[in-house]
Design a protein around this motif. Structure first.
Motif, short mmCIF file in Angstrom:
data_model
loop_
_atom_site.label_atom_id
_atom_site.label_comp_id
_atom_site.label_asym_id
_atom_site.label_seq_id
_atom_site.Cartn_x
_atom_site.Cartn_y
_atom_site.Cartn_z
N ALA A 141 0.84 -1.20 0.00
CA ALA A 141 0.00 0.00 0.00
C ALA A 141 0.88 1.25 0.00
O ALA A 141 2.01 1.24 0.49
CB ALA A 141 -0.90 -0.01 1.23
N ASP A 142 0.36 2.32 -0.56
CA ASP A 142 1.08 3.59 -0.57
C ASP A 142 0.77 4.41 0.68
O ASP A 142 1.62 5.17 1.16
CB ASP A 142 0.69 4.41 -1.80
N ILE A 143 -0.46 4.27 1.18
CA ILE A 143 -0.95 5.07 2.30
C ILE A 143 -1.76 4.16 3.21
O ILE A 143 -2.50 3.29 2.73
CB ILE A 143 -1.83 6.24 1.80
N ILE A 144 -1.61 4.33 4.52
CA ILE A 144 -2.47 3.67 5.50
C ILE A 144 -3.31 4.73 6.18
O ILE A 144 -2.77 5.74 6.65
CB ILE A 144 -1.65 2.90 6.55
N SER A 145 -4.62 4.52 6.22
CA SER A 145 -5.53 5.47 6.87
C SER A 145 -6.17 4.79 8.06
O SER A 145 -6.82 3.75 7.92
CB SER A 145 -6.60 5.94 5.87
N MET A 146 -6.01 5.39 9.25
CA MET A 146 -6.54 4.80 10.48
C MET A 146 -7.32 5.84 11.28
O MET A 146 -6.74 6.75 11.86
CB MET A 146 -5.42 4.23 11.34
N SER A 147 -8.65 5.70 11.27
CA SER A 147 -9.50 6.55 12.11
C SER A 147 -9.91 5.76 13.34
O SER A 147 -11.08 5.48 13.59
CB SER A 147 -10.73 7.01 11.32
N LEU A 148 -8.92 5.37 14.11
CA LEU A 148 -9.12 4.55 15.29
C LEU A 148 -8.12 4.97 16.36
O LEU A 148 -7.15 5.68 16.07
CB LEU A 148 -8.96 3.06 14.95
N GLY A 149 -8.35 4.54 17.58
CA GLY A 149 -7.41 4.91 18.62
C GLY A 149 -7.76 4.31 19.95
O GLY A 149 -8.83 3.74 20.15
N GLY A 150 -6.83 4.42 20.86
CA GLY A 150 -7.00 3.95 22.21
C GLY A 150 -6.05 4.67 23.14
O GLY A 150 -5.21 5.46 22.71
N PRO A 151 -6.15 4.41 24.44
CA PRO A 151 -5.35 5.14 25.42
C PRO A 151 -3.94 4.60 25.61
O PRO A 151 -3.13 5.22 26.30
CB PRO A 151 -6.15 4.98 26.71
#
Length: 321
Positions: A141-151
């Protein structure tokens, strides 16, 4: 320690059965002005999220494959459908095709690799996310998009992201929605806090910080994140708010920038060089750097229509990431 990460919290503002328009966020970052030169063709964005409704009319031509790493569908790796809606919405902002119906994404000819690392509840084990990052690396992949998260600052997650960057992959992350509107306080979510990622905060249509956007000194830039119209479940559309909605604007913008500058320079630029090209295409909104980083992504800062094909003579300034 909590063993799960989650979608960055978001608000569903409205559902729409039919629409035909360029979403305001896509227009605000000046994506349509670039489409005469590139629409992102040849660039692959790995969307690490809740999966995607691959039959959606605005997305079915964009998806080139995917993998499920979650416990949905009996953990069948070949079923990466979205039962949540979040991933489908993010995918549409990045690359919904320009077909005269529905919506259009920032990079409407980019390819989408659907990497399902969050289940129908919008929750995912860190191990799923780490495996998803490695899968995106393997698939080039050229780009990784992550609209996620944690503490949690998990060393294994950080190491996977570093490996992606070493493999010349740009990693874009939502900053998080725990903001209090005060730039003297810091709100952190991982992986958005990591220095190696491109951390994206959210503004509204008036170019003001949203009430929810995190503020800290690792914010790289901002993008539209309030009342964002995009693809949703059951072939429909929805208006959502959150930094989850801001990050995919930047992922799509990077696909356009990659097409622009690789043609201009006649070679593949490195991850730090592409990061520098992104930051050169921002405009300050006069906000605290903890809110806006380098400013709003604005794709026509350097590309005037009369000279958009001309090779830039300016020496690239490497990223200080």
């Amino acid at each position: 320690m909590e063993n799960f990460a989650h979608v960055i919290p978001y608000e569903v503002v409205d559902h729409v059965t039919e629409t035909t328009e360029v979403p305001p966020g896509v227009a605000l970052i000046q994506a349509p002005a670039i489409w005469g030169v590139t629409k992102g063709k040849g660039v692959t964005i790995a969307v690490l999220d809740t999966g995607c409704e691959s039959s959606h009319p605005d997305l079915q031509q964009q998806i080139i494959g995917g993998r499920n790493f979650t416990d949905d569908d009996g953990s069948n790796p070949d079923i990466f459908l979205d039962y949540n809606g979040h991933g489908t919405h993010v995918a549409g902002t990045i690359a919904a095709q320009q077909n005269g119906i529905g919506v259009v994404g920032v990079a409407p000819e980019a390819s989408l690799l659907i990497v399902k690392v969050l289940n129908r509840r919008g929750s995912g084990q860190y191990d799923w996310i780490i495996k998803g990052i490695h899968y995106a690396i393997e698939q080039k992949a050229d780009i990784i998009s992550m609209s996620l998260g944690g503490p949690n600052d998990l060393p294994e997650l950080h190491a996977a992201i570093k490996k992606a960057v070493t493999n010349n992959i740009l990693v874009v992350c939502a900053a998080g929605n725990e903001g209090d509107g005060d730039d003297s306080t810091d709100e952190f979510a991982f992986p958005g806090r990591y220095n190696e990622v491109i951390s994206v905060g959210a503004i509204n249509e008036k170019r003001h910080p949203t009430d929810f956007t995190n503020s800290h000194n690792e914010i790289d830039l901002v993008a539209p994140g309030e009342k964002i119209l995009s693809t949703y479940l059951n072939g429909q559309f929805a208006t959502l708010s959150g930094t989850s909605m801001a990050a995919p604007h930047v992922s799509g913008a990077l696909a356009l920038i990659k097409g622009l500058v690789n043609n201009s320079f006649g070679r593949e630029l490195t991850e730090p060089e592409l990061y520098a090209q992104l930051i050169k295409r921002t405009v300050s909104l006069g906000l605290s750097p903890k809110f806006e980083g380098n400013g709003l992504v604005y794709l026509t800062v350097l590309e005037h229509l009369s000279g958009i094909f001309e090779k830039e003579s300016r020496v690239l300034v490497l990223s200080s990431q």
